[in-house]
Motif scaffolding. Structure first.
Motif, PDB file in Angstrom:
ATOM      1  N   ARG A 762       0.901  -1.134   0.016  1.00  0.00           N
ATOM      2  CA  ARG A 762      -0.090  -0.006   0.077  1.00  0.00           C
ATOM      3  C   ARG A 762       0.898   1.187  -0.012  1.00  0.00           C
ATOM      4  NH1 ARG A 762      -3.133   3.069   4.088  1.00  0.00           N
ATOM      5  NH2 ARG A 762      -5.009   3.840   3.273  1.00  0.00           N
ATOM      6  N   LEU A 763       0.619   2.038  -0.931  1.00  0.00           N
ATOM      7  CA  LEU A 763       1.348   3.334  -1.279  1.00  0.00           C
ATOM      8  C   LEU A 763       0.303   4.354  -0.759  1.00  0.00           C
ATOM      9  CD1 LEU A 763       3.164   2.644  -4.649  1.00  0.00           C
ATOM     10  CD2 LEU A 763       4.353   2.629  -2.479  1.00  0.00           C
ATOM     11  N   VAL A 764       1.112   5.283   0.103  1.00  0.00           N
ATOM     12  CA  VAL A 764      -0.065   6.469   0.696  1.00  0.00           C
ATOM     13  C   VAL A 764       0.931   7.678   0.619  1.00  0.00           C
ATOM     14  CG1 VAL A 764      -1.288   7.219   2.579  1.00  0.00           C
ATOM     15  CG2 VAL A 764      -0.814   4.769   2.406  1.00  0.00           C
ATOM     16  N   VAL A 765       0.395   8.690  -0.108  1.00  0.00           N
ATOM     17  CA  VAL A 765       0.923   9.908  -0.121  1.00  0.00           C
ATOM     18  C   VAL A 765       0.322  10.935   0.698  1.00  0.00           C
ATOM     19  CG1 VAL A 765       1.486  11.842  -1.744  1.00  0.00           C
ATOM     20  CG2 VAL A 765       1.032   9.594  -2.707  1.00  0.00           C
ATOM     21  N   LEU A 766       1.089  11.318   1.876  1.00  0.00           N
ATOM     22  CA  LEU A 766       0.650  12.194   2.813  1.00  0.00           C
ATOM     23  C   LEU A 766       1.167  13.599   2.831  1.00  0.00           C
ATOM     24  CD1 LEU A 766       1.004   9.385   5.592  1.00  0.00           C
ATOM     25  CD2 LEU A 766      -1.166  10.447   4.621  1.00  0.00           C
ATOM     26  N   HIS A 792       4.223   3.800 -13.484  1.00  0.00           N
ATOM     27  CA  HIS A 792       3.595   4.639 -13.000  1.00  0.00           C
ATOM     28  C   HIS A 792       2.262   4.016 -11.970  1.00  0.00           C
ATOM     29  CE1 HIS A 792       5.566   7.583 -15.584  1.00  0.00           C
ATOM     30  NE2 HIS A 792       5.229   8.549 -14.777  1.00  0.00           N
ATOM     31  N   VAL A 793       2.294   4.507 -10.928  1.00  0.00           N
ATOM     32  CA  VAL A 793       0.988   4.025  -9.894  1.00  0.00           C
ATOM     33  C   VAL A 793      -0.293   4.983 -10.055  1.00  0.00           C
ATOM     34  CG1 VAL A 793       0.484   3.687  -7.637  1.00  0.00           C
ATOM     35  CG2 VAL A 793       2.693   3.174  -8.547  1.00  0.00           C
ATOM     36  N   PRO A 794      -1.332   4.713 -10.489  1.00  0.00           N
ATOM     37  CA  PRO A 794      -2.502   5.394 -10.479  1.00  0.00           C
ATOM     38  C   PRO A 794      -3.133   5.650  -9.361  1.00  0.00           C
ATOM     39  CG  PRO A 794      -2.948   3.491 -11.418  1.00  0.00           C
ATOM     40  CD  PRO A 794      -1.709   3.339 -11.085  1.00  0.00           C
ATOM     41  N   LEU A 795      -3.220   6.867  -8.709  1.00  0.00           N
ATOM     42  CA  LEU A 795      -3.381   6.870  -7.296  1.00  0.00           C
ATOM     43  C   LEU A 795      -4.985   6.988  -7.213  1.00  0.00           C
ATOM     44  CD1 LEU A 795      -0.562   9.701  -6.312  1.00  0.00           C
ATOM     45  CD2 LEU A 795      -0.801   7.134  -5.665  1.00  0.00           C
ATOM     46  N   ARG A 796      -5.419   6.617  -5.979  1.00  0.00           N
ATOM     47  CA  ARG A 796      -6.831   6.679  -5.469  1.00  0.00           C
ATOM     48  C   ARG A 796      -7.201   7.690  -4.477  1.00  0.00           C
ATOM     49  NH1 ARG A 796      -9.843   2.528  -7.930  1.00  0.00           N
ATOM     50  NH2 ARG A 796      -8.635   1.157  -9.513  1.00  0.00           N
ATOM     51  N   SER A 797      -8.530   7.901  -4.345  1.00  0.00           N
ATOM     52  CA  SER A 797      -8.680   8.796  -3.291  1.00  0.00           C
ATOM     53  C   SER A 797      -9.139   8.096  -2.037  1.00  0.00           C
ATOM     54  CB  SER A 797     -10.059   9.543  -3.553  1.00  0.00           C
ATOM     55  OG  SER A 797     -11.208   8.465  -3.825  1.00  0.00           O
ATOM     56  N   LEU A 798      -9.543   8.799  -0.972  1.00  0.00           N
ATOM     57  CA  LEU A 798      -9.841   7.973   0.294  1.00  0.00           C
ATOM     58  C   LEU A 798     -11.105   6.840   0.008  1.00  0.00           C
ATOM     59  CD1 LEU A 798      -9.288   7.877   3.261  1.00  0.00           C
ATOM     60  CD2 LEU A 798     -10.895   9.535   3.499  1.00  0.00           C
ATOM     61  N   ALA A 799     -12.041   7.254  -0.886  1.00  0.00           N
ATOM     62  CA  ALA A 799     -13.161   6.453  -1.296  1.00  0.00           C
ATOM     63  C   ALA A 799     -12.731   5.432  -2.370  1.00  0.00           C
ATOM     64  CB  ALA A 799     -14.233   7.091  -1.512  1.00  0.00           C
ATOM     65  N   GLY A 800     -11.502   5.262  -2.627  1.00  0.00           N
ATOM     66  CA  GLY A 800     -11.164   4.163  -3.554  1.00  0.00           C
ATOM     67  C   GLY A 800     -11.422   4.527  -4.904  1.00  0.00           C
ATOM     68  N   GLU A 801     -11.630   6.042  -5.265  1.00  0.00           N
ATOM     69  CA  GLU A 801     -12.017   6.382  -6.936  1.00  0.00           C
ATOM     70  C   GLU A 801     -10.706   6.945  -7.440  1.00  0.00           C
ATOM     71  OE1 GLU A 801     -14.647   9.215  -6.011  1.00  0.00           O
ATOM     72  OE2 GLU A 801     -16.373   8.153  -5.639  1.00  0.00           O
ATOM     73  N   LEU A 803      -8.064   9.127  -8.958  1.00  0.00           N
ATOM     74  CA  LEU A 803      -7.670  10.486  -9.108  1.00  0.00           C
ATOM     75  C   LEU A 803      -7.055  10.843 -10.353  1.00  0.00           C
ATOM     76  CD1 LEU A 803      -6.062  11.066  -5.581  1.00  0.00           C
ATOM     77  CD2 LEU A 803      -8.415  11.634  -6.374  1.00  0.00           C
ATOM     78  N   PRO A 804      -8.003  11.641 -11.290  1.00  0.00           N
ATOM     79  CA  PRO A 804      -7.466  12.118 -12.510  1.00  0.00           C
ATOM     80  C   PRO A 804      -6.013  12.628 -12.615  1.00  0.00           C
ATOM     81  CG  PRO A 804      -9.567  13.142 -12.074  1.00  0.00           C
ATOM     82  CD  PRO A 804      -9.197  12.582 -10.892  1.00  0.00           C
ATOM     83  N   HIS A 805      -5.142  11.865 -13.564  1.00  0.00           N
ATOM     84  CA  HIS A 805      -3.967  12.154 -13.789  1.00  0.00           C
ATOM     85  C   HIS A 805      -2.824  12.087 -12.578  1.00  0.00           C
ATOM     86  CE1 HIS A 805      -6.056  13.341 -17.287  1.00  0.00           C
ATOM     87  NE2 HIS A 805      -6.618  14.395 -16.693  1.00  0.00           N
ATOM     88  N   ALA A 806      -3.281  11.745 -11.356  1.00  0.00           N
ATOM     89  CA  ALA A 806      -2.563  11.904 -10.179  1.00  0.00           C
ATOM     90  C   ALA A 806      -1.908  10.345 -10.199  1.00  0.00           C
ATOM     91  CB  ALA A 806      -3.266  11.938  -9.105  1.00  0.00           C
ATOM     92  N   SER A 807      -0.594  10.277 -10.071  1.00  0.00           N
ATOM     93  CA  SER A 807       0.451   9.211 -10.063  1.00  0.00           C
ATOM     94  C   SER A 807       1.542   9.300  -9.309  1.00  0.00           C
ATOM     95  CB  SER A 807       0.453   8.841 -11.531  1.00  0.00           C
ATOM     96  OG  SER A 807       1.304   9.699 -12.309  1.00  0.00           O
ATOM     97  N   LEU A 808       2.321   8.260  -9.197  1.00  0.00           N
ATOM     98  CA  LEU A 808       3.668   8.133  -8.623  1.00  0.00           C
ATOM     99  C   LEU A 808       4.412   7.339  -9.839  1.00  0.00           C
ATOM    100  CD1 LEU A 808       3.241   7.102  -4.848  1.00  0.00           C
ATOM    101  CD2 LEU A 808       3.968   9.288  -5.596  1.00  0.00           C
ATOM    102  N   PHE A 809       5.691   7.825  -9.847  1.00  0.00           N
ATOM    103  CA  PHE A 809       6.603   7.395 -10.692  1.00  0.00           C
ATOM    104  C   PHE A 809       7.727   6.352  -9.945  1.00  0.00           C
ATOM    105  CE2 PHE A 809      10.111   7.737 -14.059  1.00  0.00           C
ATOM    106  CZ  PHE A 809       9.798   6.451 -14.579  1.00  0.00           C
TER     107      PHE A 809
END
Length: 1061
Positions: A762-766, A792-801, A803-809
């Motif tokens: 689990r990758l969490v951005v804080l 690239h990791v497609p990031l998700r919101s708290l609700a699991g949706e 996030l458009p264009h948000a990612s980690l490399f």
């Protein structure tokens, strides 16, 4: 690990995730007191800790300079900067390094040497290594003084000497490495100034885009149009960022106005849309340092991305799909923009596409799978237990949920209602719910759906419900009686498209239209009738008597609910179609006090774990606490987002999101030893090393509710491993300060994973400087679904949706831990004296112990064969300047690069005419190259010994395992004969299971090691042919054997009656 109060916790321990005032905290509280934990996983929002030590990443160039081209790198090197020079005695000295004006020498000052000696000629450079890749930088005295990303080495001269340097930041390292590699690639010829002369592929393409937008054909376009054009090419970029860049460039060029010329547009685009970390990567593989040709791209895909069977046609397809310039597509070149698009595309996702479809064996018994289960899926969170609505059922089914709970009550006018709580508003007609289930049951998954009935209505309305189920679901209902001759439940494959009803069943002796059964209490939604105030719990501590109609009883076939007594009673009397439900408190107690018995129980029977009645906020327990003991159906409140639902949702994506995941073999086999609470490696299960390099983030949103602090976030990434206790761990990067939406982290994290089949990442951005909420985004993925390479990791919101264009490399590398033992440092090598040999345990039964004792020698031989080869491989990789996770092909290509860069280098060839190709040298050999050749020879010899000896040792191990299994059916008679009782009996059963597991596991490991050795030979032949140092053609090794998957050792069939075995 995170620091201070914010840090600490084992992700797999406990059922909560910390304390705080936010909804996210309250949603994950444990209903029972938990033991103190060493760390707390990052989950949703948090209050600011009272004291917090901030770790900071200064990952910017001096003076905020942005290096995004080869020309910028050369310019930076010509100006020079201070770095630390590391000597062989582990001392470091600050020196000022710069590139000579004629770009032929690298110089440093001050120095005691003559100025002509304090330099390295560019033409003498053999290789530039990033990280601690030389013996000097790997020495114990220096390994912890600076991060891996801030070190690099220049290998130079005929004797392959190393100049080892430490820079102030990873960006400085990247600038020097890219500039040096660019200069070295030109050999003895002085390069022209980079990007001078004819326009590049990229410049030509951007200019053509501008010309199309120049509708008036006046050579200028309005700023607003230019902003929209760049935003259309890079959808995640903010318009305000683009506008600010144009203002800066107009001011710097003294060209204010409302229009933008072509040269200004090109400059703005290159500044805004060039990601330096991707440009550095492109230059590393590019022949012309501007784009990737077909061979460059093929090497990148094979070496870094781990792709097999790549051809030039494959590369042409990628270029045709992602390269924006027509000239690049025609010439077969992938420039920086096309390369960036490719890396961001689903084709380069971190999630292995093989797992996007059903990829596991679906013919095992139903009890061998984890089943996605919902507890009150229809609930909403706007009251204590929410208001009921049909949308929740639809959402759960579309997520692949395969077990739904229906709490059914008496309704007005004789129609039963499905209720989600106390309020009258939380009721829906049963027929409406069943209609929705009928419509969506098999939309996302064709595998069986289990309806768990919590019946609280009268027999009369039970009859109506039974009629509704029969009429609506029709042939989908599974009504065939269980076959008493079978020992296990049918498979998901057999039950495709069928609905199973879980519930109580009348006794066969009951011949009336209705009868009385014992029922379990599962929570407030089933313990109190809607609208009834202050209902009293039934006598008997959670059990009550229920009148059950025959019509409803007849719908229950393979999932008959029975009360749990104890494991011994279940082992002797429970039938395979009967299942038990446990509250999370009861299941947690079993998982803590008798995990082996719970694992053994779940090999044959289904079990369901439901949330504690104390969870009045509809929060969730940690499903890993129960998965590790084999519990198949861990009911989750799907409507409550957070860490626990992230784990659940991520876990069930790994098998085509079909709602079924096959459990690890060690938890399914009839006789096996598995400790759910293991704090170390498991017998026969190969541990793996996960190397994560967190490079950068893209288009990160602000934390929820943080509007008061402006647009600036100071993010960091927390990586968590969730699994068995031995695997639970947490690492975090430093904080990226003032980084905007696209922070650069450039930090490496490492984990040892002992049971990969049960682990999640689990990758969490804080946000490290938050007000009110620190959570930015997350992504959860099963370990088995990770793809290696740059991802690239497609990031998700708290609700699991999403996030458009948000990612980690990231860069991901996974390496086997030799021997599967405890961590031994980065290299993973271990000498024979320190080697841990698997051994059999005494059972106290003489004939059995004699069989297992005879297996001691082949167990040692198997370990030596594997570890000798692994140690040789690691040594060879280190001398090549690579990590233990590198492939043999990377090693051969690296050596070939050295040899092809100098005329004075001795002739070294690979004799591909032999199955075990020797690396032969002619003429004097420098010390480093001599050591490389020796390490290669050792690798070949240990691989050959393993390949030629593995089958005989494997046969001995399997003969011992099968001989031991021959005692299985006689085990209880032998125990009675030896007079074993109580704890001694339990210990004997555990030792027997341990021995069988160790023998099979070591045999499997040896078989895998042989396949790896054959694969390495295949890579040597392939690399030798492609890089030009191979001769005599290829007497190809047994490629079919090397490239085909291993056949699993068959599991013993039949039921188990050995307790913990």
């Amino acid at each position: 690990m995170a620091d201070g109060p914010r840090g600490g916790g084992s992700p797999g321990s406990g059922s909560g995730s910390g304390s705080g005032s936010s909804r996210e905290n309250s949603a994950e509280r444990s209903p029972v007191p938990a033991a103190p934990r060493a760390s707390i996983m990052k989950d949703g929002s948090r209050q600011r800790p009272v004291q917090k030590k901030k770790t900071v990443s200064f990952s910017t160039m001096p003076h905020d300079r942005k290096i995004n081209s080869t020309a910028a790198c050369i310019s930076f090197m010509l100006e020079g900067c201070e770095m630390k020079k590391v000597r062989s005695n582990s001392r470091m000295y600050s020196r000022f390094f710069l590139l000579a004006p004629d770009m032929r020498d690298l110089r440093w000052e001050p120095s005691k040497k003559d100025s002509e000696k304090a330099k390295i000629e560019i033409e003498s450079v053999k290789e530039v290594r990033v990280g601690k890749k030389t013996p000097v930088l790997r020495s114990n005295g220096l390994s912890d003084q600076f991060p891996d990303e801030c070190a690099f080495s220049i290998i130079h001269g005929d004797n392959y000497e190393s100049l080892d340097l430490v820079a102030s930041s990873p960006d400085v390292v990247n600038a020097w490495v890219m500039g040096l590699r660019y200069l070295v690639s030109y050999g003895k010829h002085t390069p022209e100034a980079p990007e001078a002369g004819h326009p590049s592929l990229r410049t030509s393409w951007i200019s053509s885009v501008f010309e199309v937008a120049d509708l008036e054909k006046v050579g200028q376009i309005p700023v607003a149009r230019a902003v929209q054009l760049i935003k259309a090419l890079n959808p995640g970029m903010k318009a305000s960022t683009i506008e600010l860049k144009f203002k800066e460039l107009q001011k710097a060029g003294e060209r204010p106005g409302s229009d933008v010329a072509c040269d200004l547009f090109v400059e703005a685009y290159c500044d805004l849309c060039t990601r330096p970390e991707i440009f550095f990567l492109l230059v590393q593989f590019s022949s012309d340092k501007e784009s990737l040709g077909l061979k460059d791209l093929l090497t990148f895909l094979e070496v870094e991305q781990g792709m097999e069977g790549v051809t030039e046609e494959t590369c042409l397809e990628i270029i045709g799909k992602y390269e924006p310039s027509s000239e690049g597509r025609e010439k077969g070149h992938l420039a920086i923009d096309g390369f960036t698009r490719y890396l961001l595309s689903p084709d380069c996702s971190i999630f292995d596409p093989q797992h996007l479809r059903v990829c596991q064996d679906m013919t095992q018994p139903l009890s061998h799978y984890y089943i996605s289960s919902a507890h009150g899926a229809c609930l909403r969170e706007d009251s204590s237990w929410g208001s009921t609505g049909l949308g929740g059922y639809v959402a759960a089914l579309r997520m692949g949920c395969r077990s739904l709970e229906l709490a059914v009550w008496d309704g007005p006018e004789g129609e039963p209602l499905v209720s989600g709580g106390r309020s009258a508003a939380s009721r829906v007609a049963c027929r409406s719910v069943v209609g929705v289930i009928d419509r969506y049951a098999f939309e996302a998954s064709e595998y069986p759906l289990v309806l768990c009935l919590a019946v609280r209505c009268s027999p009369a309305q039970q009859r109506l419900m039974a009629q509704c189920l029969r009429k609506t679901l029709g042939a989908k209902l599974y009504l065939d009686p269980p076959d008493p001759e079978e020992a296990y439940l049918p498979s998901p494959e057999t039950l495709k498209g069928r609905v199973l009803i879980k519930g109580r069943k009348l006794q066969p002796s009951c011949h009336e239209s209705e009868g009385e059964v014992t029922d379990e209490e599962e929570g407030p939604e089933t313990g109190q009738c809607p609208g009834e105030a202050d209902g009293q719990p039934p006598a008997g501590g959670g059990r009550r008597r229920l009148r059950l109609s025959r019509e409803l009883s007849e719908l229950v076939s393979l999932c008959q609910e029975v009360p749990f007594q104890d494991f011994e009673a279940s082992r002797r009397g429970q039938r395979y179609w009967e299942l038990c439900s446990f509250s999370e408190v009861e299941a947690g107690r079993f998982a803590s006090e008798c995990p082996a018995e719970l694992v053994s129980y779940n090999k044959r029977f289904l079990s369901r774990v439901y949330p504690s009645p104390l969870r009045i906020d509809a929060s969730n327990a940690n499903p890993q606490d129960f998965w590790k003991c084999g519990c198949q159906m861990v009911a989750m409140n799907f409507q409550t987002p957070g860490l626990m639902m992230d784990l659940n949702a991520g876990w069930f994506r790994q098998n085509g999101a079909c709602g079924y995941v096959l459990r690890p073999a060690v938890m399914r086999e009839e006789v096996s030893y598995f400790s759910a609470n293991a704090k170390d490696s498991l017998p026969g299960v190969p541990a793996q090393l996960l190397h994560l390099r967190v490079i950068s983030g893209q288009n990160l949103p602000k934390p929820r509710g943080s509007g008061a602090k402006g647009d600036v976030v100071e993010p960091y990434v927390c990586a968590e491993i969730h699994g068995i206790p031995a695997d639970c761990a947490e690492r975090r990067t430093k904080t990226a300060l003032q980084s905007g939406d696209n922070p650069v982290f450039e930090e490496s994290l490492e984990f040892q994973v002992n049971l990969p089949e049960l682990a999640l990442l689990r990758l969490v951005v804080l946000d490290d400087d938050y007000i009110g909420d620190e959570f930015i985004a997350q992504y959860t993925i099963p370990f088995e679904c990770l793809q290696s390479g740059y991802r690239h990791v497609p990031l998700r919101s708290l609700a699991g949706e999403l996030l458009p264009h948000a990612s980690l490399f990231l860069h991901v590398a996974i390496a086997d831990r030799p021997g599967g033992g405890k961590g031994r440092g980065r290299s993973g090598r271990r000498g024979r004296r320190l080697r841990e040999y698997a051994s059999a345990k005494a059972t106290g039964i003489k004939p059995i112990d004699e069989v297992f004792r005879a297996a001691g020698q082949p167990l040692r031989e198997a370990t030596d064969l594997r570890e000798n080869m692994q140690n040789a491989l690691v040594s060879f990789k280190e001398l090549c300047g690579l990590t233990p996770a590198a492939t043999m092909k990377q090693c051969i290509l690296t050596v070939a690069t050295w040899l092809l860069r100098s005329e004075s280098t001795p002739s070294v060839t690979l004799n591909l005419g032999e199955q075990y190709p020797p690396m032969e040298a002619q003429g004097p050999v420098p010390e480093l190259l001599r050591r490389v050749l020796t390490a290669y020879e050792t690798t070949i010899q240990t691989s050959r010994t393993l390949i030629e000896s593995a089958d005989a040792v494997h046969r001995k191990l399997m003969q011992a395992q099968q001989a031991g299994m021959g005692f299985h059916k006689e085990l209880h008679r032998l125990e009675a004969k030896e007079g074993l009782k109580g704890r001694k009996l339990q210990k004997a059963l555990e030792s027997f299971a341990w021995n069988v597991t160790v023998l099979k596991g070591q045999a499997d490991l040896l078989k895998q090691a042989k396949a790896e050795a054959l694969d390495n030979l295949w890579q040597i032949h392939n690399a030798g042919q492609s890089c030009g140092i191979g001769r005599n053609g290829s007497a190809s090794p047994d490629l079919a054997q090397a490239r085909t998957p291993l056949e699993p050792i068959s599991e013993t069939e039949g039921g188990s009656d050995t307790g913990s075995c």
